[in-house]
Structure formats: structure tokens, C-alpha cells
Design an enzyme around this catalytic site. Sequence first.
Site, PDB file in Angstrom:
ATOM      1  N   ASP A 144       0.809  -1.211   0.000  1.00  0.00           N
ATOM      2  CA  ASP A 144       0.000   0.000   0.000  1.00  0.00           C
ATOM      3  C   ASP A 144       0.846   1.266   0.000  1.00  0.00           C
ATOM      4  O   ASP A 144       0.378   2.339  -0.352  1.00  0.00           O
ATOM      5  CB  ASP A 144      -0.914  -0.020   1.217  1.00  0.00           C
ATOM      6  CG  ASP A 144      -1.862   1.154   1.200  1.00  0.00           C
ATOM      7  OD1 ASP A 144      -2.575   1.290   0.197  1.00  0.00           O
ATOM      8  OD2 ASP A 144      -1.872   1.946   2.157  1.00  0.00           O
TER       9      ASP A 144
ATOM     10  N   HIS B  30      -8.639   6.536   1.245  1.00  0.00           N
ATOM     11  CA  HIS B  30      -8.706   7.659   0.317  1.00  0.00           C
ATOM     12  C   HIS B  30      -7.420   7.852  -0.460  1.00  0.00           C
ATOM     13  O   HIS B  30      -7.309   8.751  -1.258  1.00  0.00           O
ATOM     14  CB  HIS B  30      -9.024   8.939   1.091  1.00  0.00           C
ATOM     15  CG  HIS B  30     -10.354   8.872   1.745  1.00  0.00           C
ATOM     16  ND1 HIS B  30     -11.497   9.308   1.143  1.00  0.00           N
ATOM     17  CD2 HIS B  30     -10.730   8.366   2.941  1.00  0.00           C
ATOM     18  CE1 HIS B  30     -12.525   9.101   1.941  1.00  0.00           C
ATOM     19  NE2 HIS B  30     -12.081   8.525   3.034  1.00  0.00           N
ATOM     20  N   ARG B  31      -6.438   7.010  -0.166  1.00  0.00           N
ATOM     21  CA  ARG B  31      -5.152   7.209  -0.807  1.00  0.00           C
ATOM     22  C   ARG B  31      -5.267   7.033  -2.318  1.00  0.00           C
ATOM     23  O   ARG B  31      -4.587   7.705  -3.076  1.00  0.00           O
ATOM     24  CB  ARG B  31      -4.143   6.224  -0.227  1.00  0.00           C
ATOM     25  CG  ARG B  31      -2.762   6.809  -0.137  1.00  0.00           C
ATOM     26  CD  ARG B  31      -1.855   5.946   0.696  1.00  0.00           C
ATOM     27  NE  ARG B  31      -1.940   6.235   2.112  1.00  0.00           N
ATOM     28  CZ  ARG B  31      -1.664   5.362   3.056  1.00  0.00           C
ATOM     29  NH1 ARG B  31      -1.298   4.146   2.754  1.00  0.00           N
ATOM     30  NH2 ARG B  31      -1.755   5.699   4.321  1.00  0.00           N
ATOM     31  N   VAL B  32      -6.169   6.154  -2.742  1.00  0.00           N
ATOM     32  CA  VAL B  32      -6.324   5.899  -4.173  1.00  0.00           C
ATOM     33  C   VAL B  32      -6.810   7.157  -4.883  1.00  0.00           C
ATOM     34  O   VAL B  32      -6.222   7.575  -5.884  1.00  0.00           O
ATOM     35  CB  VAL B  32      -7.309   4.739  -4.409  1.00  0.00           C
ATOM     36  CG1 VAL B  32      -7.629   4.603  -5.880  1.00  0.00           C
ATOM     37  CG2 VAL B  32      -6.732   3.452  -3.879  1.00  0.00           C
TER      38      VAL B  32
ATOM     39  N   THR C 251      -4.038   9.685  -4.982  1.00  0.00           N
ATOM     40  CA  THR C 251      -2.918   9.305  -5.840  1.00  0.00           C
ATOM     41  C   THR C 251      -3.308   9.351  -7.321  1.00  0.00           C
ATOM     42  O   THR C 251      -2.494   9.731  -8.160  1.00  0.00           O
ATOM     43  CB  THR C 251      -2.388   7.907  -5.459  1.00  0.00           C
ATOM     44  OG1 THR C 251      -2.270   7.825  -4.052  1.00  0.00           O
ATOM     45  CG2 THR C 251      -1.039   7.656  -6.070  1.00  0.00           C
TER      46      THR C 251
END
Lengths: 343, 649
Positions: A200, A281-283, A286
Site C-alpha cells: 500500500d 482515500h489514498r487511491v 494518488t
Amino acid sequence: MKRKAVFPFTAIVGQEDMKLSLILNVINPALGGVLIKGEKGTAKSTAVRALAELLPAMESVHNCRFHCDPNGINYLCDDCAAVIKAHKKLPVESIKMRVVELPVSATEDRVVGTLDIEHAIKHGEKKFEPGILAQANRNILYVDEINLLDDHVVDVLLDAAAMGINTVEREGVSYSHPARFVLVGTMNPEEGDIRPQLLDRFGLSVIVKGEHEPDKRVEVIKRRLAYEQDADIFIAGYSEQQNELAGKIMQARQLLNKITVDNKLLESAARLSIGLGVDGHRVDITVIKTAITIAAFHNKKAVDLDDIKEAARLVLPHRMRRRPFEDSGFDWNKVENLLNDNA
Amino acid sequence: MLMQNMYPFTAIVGQKQMKKAMLVALTNPKTGGLLIGGQKGTAKTTLVRSCRKLIYPQQIIDLPLNATEDILFGSIDIEAAVNEGVRRFNAGLLSRVDNNIMYIDEVNLLQRRLLTTVFDVMELGTNKIERDGISYEHKAEFTIVATMNPEENTLPATLLDRFGMYVDVESEMDLSNRVAIINREMAFEKNSGRFCKKYAGKTVELAAKISNARHLVKLVHISDTMIQLAAQMCAKAFCRGHRAEFYLLETARTLAALDNRSYILPGDMDEAAVFVLVHRTNTPSQEDNEAQNESNQTDNNVDEEQASERTGQQPPADNENSDGDNKDGQACSDDGNAKDENENTNKSDNDDGNQQPNMNSPTADDKITDIDKNSFVPHMKVEKKIDRFNRHGTGKRTITKTDLKQGRYVRAEIPKNDITDIAIDATIRAAAPYQKVRRKNSKCALKIKEEDIRQKVREKRIGSTFLFIVDASGSMGAYERMRAVKGAIFYMLQEAYQKRDRVGMIAFRRQQAEVLLPITRSVDLAQKCLQELPTGGKTPLADGLAKALQILSVQAKKDMDMEPIVILVTDGRANAVEKNDADPIGMAMHMAEQIQQRHIASVVIDTEADFIKLGIARDIADVMGALYYNLDGLKKENIIKIVQNISNL
């Protein structure tokens, strides 16, 4: 010692995804690195090492052990912070961004840093001896065969990667310093998988395969042979292309902060994550950051849907959960549909 | 390090529960600290970092995963000892953290020993040191805030229980919130100074609120009614011990203070219960269940809905994994059968998209069976048989010795045998007090004698490695068999996780076997795989065993210490092979023999349930040298004894 010749980045045949993902990370170190998965002999390591030649120069505090960014007030080491606190100016020098390698056999103390033994014995004083993470600050941290890394080394890597800070509380020393690095890992999936938490941490991922077209395969062999025969001549032959790419990277870096993103595209990134059911929420973030970087690389002023799609292709695959007896965890059609619906 | 512009607390979108719990923890140390668990990328770490500005001049001090004992507890001051020849205490992290907040990121990966002692110190409020010839004691009052992603391992119930509060975070599902999150993150990255300034006003307000609540909290009156309510709530949640009541009341009290009240409302108790009881709720045993039913009839004080809401959020270490819980309800919604009564589908509207039936593309003959978590609890007991003669034999020990150099350095000790791995810091500490005497004829500041030398004690996570080979063919799906099988595997996984074992899973059906999960410590992932495992098709047993051998030989290269245990769950009715002309059962026997030849410890769980029993699984067990259990027999015995012959590895 004369520096060892490096196979030029632009001379690598094919493998466009891998090359693009590496370039994007150089343009925007905030993307979170890239994981390159693939069989043996697919130029994974060659590409990463070749990247060093293309890395831009950056401003750095003169003589700082962590090459702090004089303009990045948030991430200064204690020494540099003390200078700022005393309202003095930091001495600035220009250095080149580097590729720092973390060997799989590295021990934890070498990675995070430890007590300076020589200093302790000679002078009877405690001093912190920086480790690989200190070198890696503001540079590229390259781990070949990252899936084979010892578990406890992965743990400390996770710790540092999450915070951008390496906190050392061990062997009589207590110290913390900035450790913001672009994590680049390569692995051969046949030799075992990578821990999900480490996975991740990678912003992007690409899968590399050997080229299948005979023409391209021939070209690979030809170039390799030419390089081995006389590296200097071979490298000279690519100098123009190399300079061009380096220039493009520099230009994109300057453009990065000026790129605009339409609110509608932000929405489609968010919808994409909801639709695919990825964690956190990283997706979303990014995907947008990557799309911006792609737009900058293409010398555009604003992000368009194609940039988002291209970003999704690099950001999503390793974040999709694979299910039992399912061929691939990643359904590209679904991504396309989700994105097209919103457009 | 100078960190002027952290992402502001007040700029974090949504995540109300997590923020509230954090404020409680910051306001009142008596609430026992906070553990935040949840998916990656849900602003857990960001939240903790953002608190720096709220509690200034108090500090947030990190306990990193690389911490060693000497620096945590404090130790002899080397410089003073060497240069002045005095034994002086050099304060450690526990002294720095006094009156501050201790933050542990990825707490599930921290050495358990350290975590336990940190809790001991926190509860005592003092740190007593007896080491390196130093005897010292100092005050250490602090609040622990920890975050973790339970995807890789969680904490055992005993350690979870020591946190006053627990919050489980999930992603925001509201589209506009998600967009706001992206926007703010981009703005922050572009210019953190300007971004922070924008929220500075709100931050100051919130800081004032906390400081006001800190004064008020001591004045909040705890009435007898509230004490009774607390006791009832805790009894209903089957909390062990009496810590829960105490934390519950303190949390309710703090919530009241944060709301600027000097009295507790029942609503505060309900809100507090969500933070305090979630990770303490136990599944009652049979007798308890009856007792509960009785008490339910006589006592209507506690709202039924409240209770169910609480049990709806199980912590990850509890018997019913919270993540598993979410998905249980959904995975079986494909076919609607086999619903577990105890499953809670409360949160399924927040689901992360797993519901899509197409994603898993089950064909008509496939079905996904739920995990039966209530049937029985087989305990796995691994006995290690050590053959004294082989121990001193060929080269085996040398391998272990070199291997000892791997692993995390935890502490130092006086070497017992040969010195292989010097702990230089400890050695210097041991030598330090004598330097004044020794230094006379030496150029070096430090003179080390043999008796000073200390050796590193390293800790490596060696647990057993369990490789599950699960038959997912059509015959297993019959008669609800798969439900019981999944239940059995589920409990073995639970056990594996508590012991920090590693697990891998292979399933076989139709024409081939597939590695669902390469060997990993992520029991959580294994459970998800298990949950979503469809059944249907033929039984390629031989291929399943072949895949197992392949995985284990790759893994053995990586990790010499590995002690694999193969657990085969099948009804033995092998009927598919790669090449069509071969005999499926014969092939399976052949593979089983290979496993036996490699001395891999193995267990066969026979799930054959038909009226006419073929007993093939038993034969395979014999060939494999495996222990044989019948699924029905397992229900009675509740224990799987696994004998491992270490010398054979």
C-alpha cells in the site's frame, strides 16, 4: 575511481509503463514511488539504475547530513532547524538527486542508523550515525527483490515511509530526522509475495513482461551487445535523447504546480474508488496526483479524462483485492465504464 | 524536528467518531488511551499528527518500531560514566513522555514485550529501572494513542483490553466528502503554510475547548445512577474485569466536559459505550447466554438497540472479526442461503463494493457458503518433538546460529557461550563506569575488557507456518458441509493469528488448484479469502498437494527456520487430474507420499459425510504420515494435536 558506466535510460527497448512510472516519480516525488513486478531479465534493475542519470539537480543545505531542503520548512533536521530558529540563513548548494540502494541483506541498524561506535570508543561520547534512510532523504530509495526483505526491516521502512520521518530509539541513541524518499521496489512474484501493508505504500505499480515481438527482441540483443562492446560510444550515441528527456522532466517539474483539475474529474476519481471498493482515500488522491503529473509531462495546462485513465492504470492494479478463482483482480473494463459514465 | 505545518485537525473531513474519541483521550488521561484501527488511507496517522497544535506545550512522542529497551526505559549515562566516572541515570523515552502523549504507529507490529511493559508503566504512573547497575525511579504519566491497520495481524484480546477506547475507521463514502478530501490534500501539498493559516482560527478554538474541558472534567459529577448504568452496560457486553466500568464513566465524564456540562447525561454514556465497550464485548459462553436471557427479561433499563449497536462493531481480535463481520452478510447475499443468525449486517450499507456479484463471477453451479462460526472451536496444539541425537548432528545447529543474527535486536545479555553478535551499546555501558581507572595507559577514551562484553538478544517472529489445502469442489458444497468446514478453518486461523503464526491457503476445484494466499502473517486476508471461496466443480486433489509442495519449497529457501504444517481439508473424492488419462486418486497418493518424504508435519481433516464412506481421505492421511481427524469427531474433541519433529527439518 572512474564512475561505472550505466546503460542509458532512453536506450531501453519497450517497457513503456515502467519507464513512464519512474519518470513520473522523478517529476513528482510526492507520488509515493513505484513497485515493478516482473520476471527475471526484464530490465527492471537496469531501468532504475539508469534513472540516476536523468535525475535533476536540487537545492540542498550545504553540509547537511540529510541534505535538507532549504525551502521545505516542515522537514528540516534538528541542525538545520536550529539555524532557522536563530534567524540565520541556511547555506545552500546544488546537488543531484540520487538513487540509494537498500540491499536485501541490510540489517535494521544500518537502515535506520545507530550509535557511532568509533566515536563512542574514541571520545566516550554518544553520537548518531545516520543509516540508509538518512541517505535516502529526498532521494530515490531502491530495494531490489523487495519481497525478500526481512520482516523487521520492512516494519521500519513502513514506519518511515508513512511519516516521512525516521525516528530512532535504539542502542543508546535517540534521534529523529526527515526521511522522505521515493520508494522504488522491484520483485519477481514467483519468489513470493509482498506484505500488504508495504504494498500500500507504493503509489504506482507496473507489471513488466519480456517483449514478445521478434523485432523488439532482436533490438534488445543488438543494443546490449553494442553497449558491452564499447559502453562509452554507446552512451554517447544516446546523449541527445537523454538530454531531451532530462529537459522534459525539468520542464514538467516547473509546470507541476500550475496544472488545474476540473472538479468533475475529481468526482470521477472519487466515484472510481467507491465503485471499485478500494480501501481508504489514498487511491483517489494518488490518481489525481498522478494525472496531474502526467499532464505536466505532456506539457498540458489542465488534466483531462485520458490522464485520469492513464493514472488509474498505474495506481489501481495493486490496490484491488484479488478474490478466489478469479483470473485477475483488476477489471479494466469496469474502470473504463466508471470513468466514462461520469464524463 | 521542526514540523511547523502539519495537516490541521479541523481540516480533516468527516471521521466524526475518530475525532471525538481523540479529543476525549487528549482531554482526560484517565480514559486509558485510544487505539484507532481501520483500513489504510483513512487519515489515522494524519489525525494523530494534527493534534500537536491542539495540546501545545504538551508533546506527542513517537515510540518507533525499532525501539530497544535501553532507550525506552532509560539506562546508564555513558558520557558521565566515561568522562567523570560516575554512575548517572540517562533518562529514556518513558521519562520524556511524562505528562505528554505517546504515539505508536502500526502498534500491531510492535514487539509485544515492549507494549506490555509500556502499559504496565502507564497504569502504575512510574517507571522503575534496575539495569546496567543503575537503580532509579521516576514519574511517567502519559496517554497512549496508537494506530493500526488490522490487515496484517491485530493485537491479542489481552492487549486490546488495555486500551481505554477503540475506534474503527472506514473511508468516507459520500461523494462530496471524498472530493473535499482530495481538494484539501492538494491544497495542503501546494502550500502548507497558507492552508494551515486558513484553519488557524478553528484550531485555536478547539485547543481552547480542550483546555476548558480539562478543568471542567474534575467537576463533572458521577451519580449513583450512572454508576449503575455503567455496571449494567458492561455486564451486558460480558466485559472481563472491572476496567471497563471505570473507563466508561471517565469517558462519559469527559464527553460531558467537552460539551461544557458538569453533569453526565445518559446520552454521554451511550456515546462512551461505543468507544469503550466495542473492543471488550465478548461472545458469551452457553451458560452466560442463558443468564443473559434471564436478565433480559427482568431488566429493561438498557435499550436493546443500543446493545446490538455495540456488538455490531466487534474489534478485530474478538472472536468475530469486525472486517469479517462486514463481509459475511454480503458475501452470502449472492445466494441468500446459509445466513448466520449472529452475523450483523448493520454496516453493510457502508460496504466497500464487495457486493458486486459479477466480480466473483460464480457460475451456476458455484456457490459461496458462509462461515459457520458457532459450531465448534478446535484448538490446535503443536507439540515439538526434539530428537536429542540429531540436534548435535550435521550442521543443523550452525544454521540456527547464523540465523540468530537476523531478527530484531531487543536487548543485551552476558554471553553464555561463544560471542557471535556483540551488542556494542550494552558493552560500552557495561565498561563505562570503569574507564577512569582503566584509562591510564591508553589513547582511546574507552577500554573494554572481556567481562564487559554483552551479546545481542534478537527476536525473530518464528511461529509455525500453516498451509491450508482446502477442497472446494462441488461435493463439499453439499449438505451445508462447506459451512462447517469454513467454520473449522476460521477457528484455526484465529488461533494462528493469536500465536503469530503464518498462514497460506490453497484451494482446489474444477480442473486446478489455486494459491489463494501465499504464506503470510495476514490472517485477516486469509479470512477474506475463505469467506469468498466458492465451491463447485471437480476435485483435483493431486494438483492441490503439488501446489503445496511447490509453495513450501520456495518458502524454505527464504526462511530456514520455517516449520511448515500442512492441513488438508477434503472428502478425498479426487476425480480430476491435469492429464486426463491418469488416475486421480493414484496421483493424489503419489503427491501425499512426497509430502511424507519431506517430513512435513501434516493433518488431514476428513469431511466425507455421505452415507457410504469411501475412506479415501484416511488412506491419504496414512500415506502422508498425517494425523487424521474426522470433521464430526473434531466437534467432540475440539483439539488438533500436531506433532512436529524439529530435527527432521
